[in-house]
Design a protein around this motif. Structure first.
Motif: not given
Length: 366
Positions: A29-32, A256-272
């Motif tokens: 749910d951010g922010p980073d 950093a911001s790109d990979y954070a977007a990828f990690a956030r998707m995984l952390a959110a259960g595969g949802i973006h």
């Protein structure tokens, strides 16, 4: 309030661990929280090396959920170069001491590093042969284009029967080439349309465009005295476009911001953005140990690697202790990320070759 990571990063910069460090902490749910120290700006485009593996893994699993690929499909369906493999009787046998493979290499074998191909950690005839034909992995960029690399690898026997042992790295180069065959086109184009654009990963790719080359920092390693030595120049070298050949088997650059977007998707259960990127069932397989104890040989990677650790699909998994359930992976040029069961994630980026000092940095930021 000062971010608790900042003094840690500044201490490591002052100690000469790295000229600059970026760290990101976030949750679905951010922010980073982004922290930088030294001369590595937050928008630097860095060589993420083996942190590519989780990205290629997700790309493969998305093809699985679309029904275009099966986890237990033989890879020879798309890679006939790898049909009818010969297998060394022992990993250290001479190259002519072989027997037929008892089963084909599968997509699952690639995702779990259990294909029979991989880095040999001790001197042996197979390691010598991999050095000679330029398929041995190291810190240097790949020396061969994707097809030439695959052909060279296909000339060699497997170190063990598919699905019975674990060796690092090469399975994911094979996986990248396989994905390019499945999509019948450029892997980079597929990753861009299937993952990078939907996730907003605008600076991730196999090379840095010339117009953005000023954002690529120099790469370093520590010499025997612990002094930082430049090994690749800023704004130049292998990672700057145009690519010298097909890099489907190679590794990405990112931010950093790109990979954070990828990690956030995984952390959110595969949802973006409310959309399913990766089905929950496949994500659970990715972040769950898939390697049986019998395959966790002490010599399969660096000493102690398997202590409390497993391997899922494209990521290491913590199997015991206070961080049980954490998963993620590192890159050889001093990059690292992990995701915890509560959805928090962390990314640490340098451009210094992995070694004792970088490992201490990762340990200090946990």
């Amino acid at each position: 309030m000062t971010n608790p990571l900042l003094p840690i990063l500044e201490d490591h910069v002052s100690r000469g661990t790295a000229p600059g460090i970026i760290a990101v902490r976030g949750r679905p749910d951010g922010p980073d929280e982004v922290v930088t120290a030294g001369d590595l700006p937050a928008d630097a485009i860095v060589r993420i090396q083996s942190m590519t593996k989780p990205i290629v893994t997700v790309a493969a699993l998305r093809l699985v959920q679309d029904g275009r690929l099966g986890l237990d499909d033989p890879v020879a369906r798309w890679l006939p170069e790898l049909a009818d493999r010969q297998v060394l009787r022992t990993p250290t046998s001479s190259l002519d001491d072989v027997e037929p493979a008892e089963s084909p290499i599968t997509v699952r074998d690639l995702l779990t590093n259990m294909s029979g191909y991989g880095m040999m950690t001790a001197p042996c005839p197979l390691q010598d042969a991999m050095i000679a034909n330029r398929t041995q992995a190291g810190q240097e960029p790949v020396a061969l284009g994707a097809q030439e690399w695959l052909d060279a690898l296909a000339d060699l026997p497997l170190a063990f029967q598919p699905g019975t042992g674990w060796r690092y790295h090469h399975s994911f180069g094979i996986l990248g080439i396989l994905l390019s065959r499945v999509v019948e086109g450029s892997l980079e184009d597929h990753l861009r349309t299937d993952l990078f654009e939907p996730l907003g990963m605008v600076d991730t790719g196999y090379t840095v465009p010339i117009a953005q080359a000023h954002r690529l920092p120099a790469a370093y390693r520590h010499d025997e005295s612990g002094t930082l030595v430049e090994i690749e120049p800023a704004a130049g070298g292998f990672s700057v476009a145009p690519a010298p050949f097909d890099l489907s088997h190679s590794e990405l650059v990112s931010t950093a911001s790109d990979y954070a977007a990828f990690a956030r998707m995984l952390a959110a259960g595969g949802i973006h953005d409310g959309k399913i990127v990766l089905d929950a069932e496949l994500l659970d397989l990715m972040r769950t140990n898939q390697v049986p104890a019998a395959a966790k040989a002490e010599d399969s990677f660096f000493p102690g690697f398997w202590n409390g650790t497993g391997w899922g699909f494209g990521v290491a998994v913590v199997t015991e202790g206070e961080h049980a359930g954490r998963y993620g992976w590192s890159g050889g040029q001093g990059t690292d990320f992990h995701i915890d069961p509560d959805g928090t994630f962390q990314i640490v980026l340098t451009q210094v070759e992995m070694g004792e000092a970088i490992m201490e940095l990762f340990a200090d930021t946990v």
